[in-house]
Design a protein around this motif. Structure first.
Motif, PDB file in Angstrom:
ATOM      1  N   TYR A  67      17.640 -35.088  85.807  1.00 43.27           N
ATOM      2  CA  TYR A  67      16.476 -35.008  85.042  1.00 43.27           C
ATOM      3  C   TYR A  67      17.163 -34.174  84.113  1.00 43.27           C
ATOM      4  N   THR A  68      17.596 -33.110  85.086  1.00 44.16           N
ATOM      5  CA  THR A  68      17.724 -31.383  84.801  1.00 44.16           C
ATOM      6  C   THR A  68      19.287 -31.920  84.494  1.00 44.16           C
ATOM      7  N   ALA A  69      19.867 -32.295  84.749  1.00 44.32           N
ATOM      8  CA  ALA A  69      21.701 -32.851  83.429  1.00 44.32           C
ATOM      9  C   ALA A  69      21.347 -32.987  82.387  1.00 44.32           C
ATOM     10  N   ILE A  70      20.934 -34.224  82.580  1.00 47.23           N
ATOM     11  CA  ILE A  70      20.130 -35.095  81.049  1.00 47.23           C
ATOM     12  C   ILE A  70      19.680 -34.321  80.159  1.00 47.23           C
ATOM     13  N   GLY A  71      18.736 -32.962  80.743  1.00 47.40           N
ATOM     14  CA  GLY A  71      18.368 -32.453  79.451  1.00 47.40           C
ATOM     15  C   GLY A  71      18.885 -31.044  79.281  1.00 47.40           C
ATOM     16  N   GLY A  72      20.265 -30.795  80.337  1.00 46.68           N
ATOM     17  CA  GLY A  72      20.867 -30.128  79.334  1.00 46.68           C
ATOM     18  C   GLY A  72      21.866 -30.731  78.045  1.00 46.68           C
ATOM     19  N   VAL A  73      22.207 -31.714  78.490  1.00 46.84           N
ATOM     20  CA  VAL A  73      23.515 -32.371  78.184  1.00 46.84           C
ATOM     21  C   VAL A  73      22.687 -32.859  76.693  1.00 46.84           C
ATOM     22  N   LEU A  74      20.912 -33.211  76.731  1.00 51.28           N
ATOM     23  CA  LEU A  74      20.554 -33.282  75.239  1.00 51.28           C
ATOM     24  C   LEU A  74      20.335 -31.508  74.396  1.00 51.28           C
TER      25      LEU A  74
END
Length: 91
Positions: A67-74
């Motif tokens: 979830y942190t990685a997805i948030g970072g990509v967004l």
């Protein structure tokens, strides 16, 4: 344990945090408003958690969750879109 800080190194740390990120950081933030729009200046700090997460991963072997990685990509994508639209509107 007490919340009162009595060690000199901790007091110096608090003074450093008050001067560098707070005073200097905010002054740089407002100085940038002279050269670009508030939208750009307000959006770029969204990259700070991404940089902090990356540094923590390499320096402290911190785990980056999905979830942190997805948030970072967004966040990166959002910053890219705003900066791209800024450069298109200037042409």
């Amino acid at each position: 344990e007490t919340f009162i800080v009595v060690e000199r190194i901790e007091i110096l740390g608090f003074i450093f945090l008050a001067i560098v990120p707070t005073i200097l950081g905010h002054n740089i933030f407002y100085y940038c408003l002279k050269f670009t729009t508030p939208t750009i200046v307000g959006t770029v700090p969204l990259g700070e958690p991404i940089i902090a997460s990356t540094i923590a991963f390499f320096l402290f072997n911190e785990f980056i969750s999905l979830y942190t990685a997805i948030g970072g990509v967004l966040c990166i994508y959002g910053i890219f879109v705003i900066l791209k639209n800024r450069s298109i509107s200037n042409e």
